[in-house]
Scaffold this motif. Structure first.
Motif, PDB file in Angstrom:
ATOM      1  N   LEU A  90       0.924   2.300  -7.426  1.00 39.35           N
ATOM      2  CA  LEU A  90      -0.252   1.844  -8.160  1.00 39.35           C
ATOM      3  C   LEU A  90      -0.753   0.502  -7.631  1.00 39.35           C
ATOM      4  O   LEU A  90      -1.949   0.344  -7.365  1.00 39.35           O
ATOM      5  N   CYS A  91       0.146  -0.445  -7.472  1.00 43.66           N
ATOM      6  CA  CYS A  91      -0.267  -1.776  -6.989  1.00 43.66           C
ATOM      7  C   CYS A  91      -0.781  -1.709  -5.550  1.00 43.66           C
ATOM      8  O   CYS A  91      -1.770  -2.365  -5.211  1.00 43.66           O
ATOM      9  N   ALA A  92      -0.117  -0.931  -4.697  1.00 40.32           N
ATOM     10  CA  ALA A  92      -0.580  -0.799  -3.312  1.00 40.32           C
ATOM     11  C   ALA A  92      -1.929  -0.087  -3.261  1.00 40.32           C
ATOM     12  O   ALA A  92      -2.807  -0.474  -2.478  1.00 40.32           O
ATOM     13  N   GLY A 100     -11.471  -2.483  -0.118  1.00 41.09           N
ATOM     14  CA  GLY A 100     -12.536  -1.635   0.394  1.00 41.09           C
ATOM     15  C   GLY A 100     -12.070  -0.495   1.270  1.00 41.09           C
ATOM     16  O   GLY A 100     -12.869   0.086   2.012  1.00 41.09           O
ATOM     17  N   ASP A 101     -10.809  -0.150   1.192  1.00 39.21           N
ATOM     18  CA  ASP A 101     -10.275   0.953   1.992  1.00 39.21           C
ATOM     19  C   ASP A 101     -10.894   2.271   1.532  1.00 39.21           C
ATOM     20  O   ASP A 101     -11.082   2.506   0.336  1.00 39.21           O
ATOM     21  N   ALA A 102     -11.193   3.146   2.496  1.00 43.28           N
ATOM     22  CA  ALA A 102     -11.814   4.426   2.172  1.00 43.28           C
ATOM     23  C   ALA A 102     -10.819   5.401   1.540  1.00 43.28           C
ATOM     24  O   ALA A 102     -11.219   6.291   0.793  1.00 43.28           O
ATOM     25  N   ALA A 103      -9.541   5.247   1.831  1.00 45.48           N
ATOM     26  CA  ALA A 103      -8.511   6.147   1.300  1.00 45.48           C
ATOM     27  C   ALA A 103      -7.368   5.325   0.711  1.00 45.48           C
ATOM     28  O   ALA A 103      -6.301   5.194   1.327  1.00 45.48           O
ATOM     29  N   PRO A 104      -7.548   4.778  -0.500  1.00 46.52           N
ATOM     30  CA  PRO A 104      -6.491   3.927  -1.061  1.00 46.52           C
ATOM     31  C   PRO A 104      -5.194   4.675  -1.372  1.00 46.52           C
ATOM     32  O   PRO A 104      -4.119   4.081  -1.306  1.00 46.52           O
ATOM     33  N   ALA A 105      -5.279   5.960  -1.688  1.00 41.62           N
ATOM     34  CA  ALA A 105      -4.054   6.713  -1.966  1.00 41.62           C
ATOM     35  C   ALA A 105      -3.214   6.849  -0.702  1.00 41.62           C
ATOM     36  O   ALA A 105      -1.982   6.734  -0.748  1.00 41.62           O
ATOM     37  N   ALA A 108      -1.528   3.604  -0.086  1.00 48.53           N
ATOM     38  CA  ALA A 108      -0.428   3.394  -1.030  1.00 48.53           C
ATOM     39  C   ALA A 108       0.827   4.126  -0.563  1.00 48.53           C
ATOM     40  O   ALA A 108       1.935   3.572  -0.639  1.00 48.53           O
ATOM     41  N   PHE A 109       0.677   5.329  -0.060  1.00 46.49           N
ATOM     42  CA  PHE A 109       1.841   6.065   0.415  1.00 46.49           C
ATOM     43  C   PHE A 109       2.385   5.503   1.722  1.00 46.49           C
ATOM     44  O   PHE A 109       3.586   5.579   1.979  1.00 46.49           O
ATOM     45  N   VAL A 110       1.525   4.895   2.536  1.00 52.91           N
ATOM     46  CA  VAL A 110       2.010   4.195   3.729  1.00 52.91           C
ATOM     47  C   VAL A 110       2.866   3.006   3.306  1.00 52.91           C
ATOM     48  O   VAL A 110       3.925   2.746   3.895  1.00 52.91           O
ATOM     49  N   PHE A 117      11.457   1.984   4.855  1.00 49.05           N
ATOM     50  CA  PHE A 117      11.951   1.449   6.122  1.00 49.05           C
ATOM     51  C   PHE A 117      12.438   0.006   6.003  1.00 49.05           C
ATOM     52  O   PHE A 117      13.336  -0.397   6.742  1.00 49.05           O
ATOM     53  N   THR A 118      11.850  -0.778   5.114  1.00 48.21           N
ATOM     54  CA  THR A 118      12.303  -2.160   4.931  1.00 48.21           C
ATOM     55  C   THR A 118      13.433  -2.253   3.912  1.00 48.21           C
ATOM     56  O   THR A 118      13.839  -3.355   3.545  1.00 48.21           O
ATOM     57  N   LEU A 119      13.890  -1.118   3.445  1.00 49.24           N
ATOM     58  CA  LEU A 119      15.015  -1.000   2.510  1.00 49.24           C
ATOM     59  C   LEU A 119      14.700  -1.520   1.104  1.00 49.24           C
ATOM     60  O   LEU A 119      15.605  -1.724   0.302  1.00 49.24           O
ATOM     61  N   GLN A 120      13.426  -1.718   0.796  1.00 52.18           N
ATOM     62  CA  GLN A 120      13.063  -2.168  -0.546  1.00 52.18           C
ATOM     63  C   GLN A 120      13.359  -1.085  -1.582  1.00 52.18           C
ATOM     64  O   GLN A 120      13.973  -1.376  -2.617  1.00 52.18           O
TER      65      GLN A 120
END
Length: 154
Positions: A90-92, A100-105, A108-110, A117-120
């Motif tokens: 949600l936050c991403a 202004g990203d054309a594909a925020p979903a 968010a998944f990226v 990958f960063t182990l978060q």
């Protein structure tokens, strides 16, 4: 049984802060190895949505632990890990949308894949499994019948 407010807050802050720091440190190491820290600063320190994520994740995990049963302990990481991931997405997504990203979903998944990958995310799951066994639990009267009131003696 229910988790105390103090225990739920301590649980949520431990998971949120330590998992976020794990992601930041691992990404810092990657960025330092690649030779540029500009992307790290703008992602982890300069983005105000990170502060929003930390607050939203802490509040969500606090309420999740307070409002759900603490047992069995294996269930806690499943529920709280899903809540943590939902807040991260949600936050991403909101951060991407406001930029202004054309594909925020998709963005968010990226971010969620990068959190793997960063182990978060793994850190959040492991911390949740560890802290689930150390929750402060109190007995509630939800399952018991209240004793009838006695008249005051004269």
């Amino acid at each position: 049984m229910t988790v105390t407010w103090r225990g739920a807050i301590r649980y949520a802050l431990t998971i949120t802060v330590l998992s976020w720091l794990t992601g930041a440190v691992v990404d810092f190491a990657w960025q330092a190895a690649l030779g540029g820290l500009g992307g790290w600063v703008s992602t982890w320190v300069g983005d105000p949505w990170n502060a929003g994520f930390l607050v939203a994740a802490a509040v969500t995990l606090t309420l999740t632990r307070r409002l759900t049963d603490p047992l069995p302990a294996w269930r806690v990481p499943l529920i709280d890990g899903s809540a943590y991931l939902a807040v991260l997405l949600l936050c991403a997504g909101l951060s991407s949308w406001t930029a202004g990203d054309a594909a925020p979903a998709d963005a968010a998944f990226v971010v969620a894949v990068l959190a793997l990958f960063t182990l978060q995310l793994p850190a959040a799951w492991l911390l949740s499994a560890w802290r689930a066994r150390h929750l402060d639990v109190v007995l509630t009267e939800a399952g018991t019948h209240a004793a009838p009131a006695r008249p005051a003696s004269r």
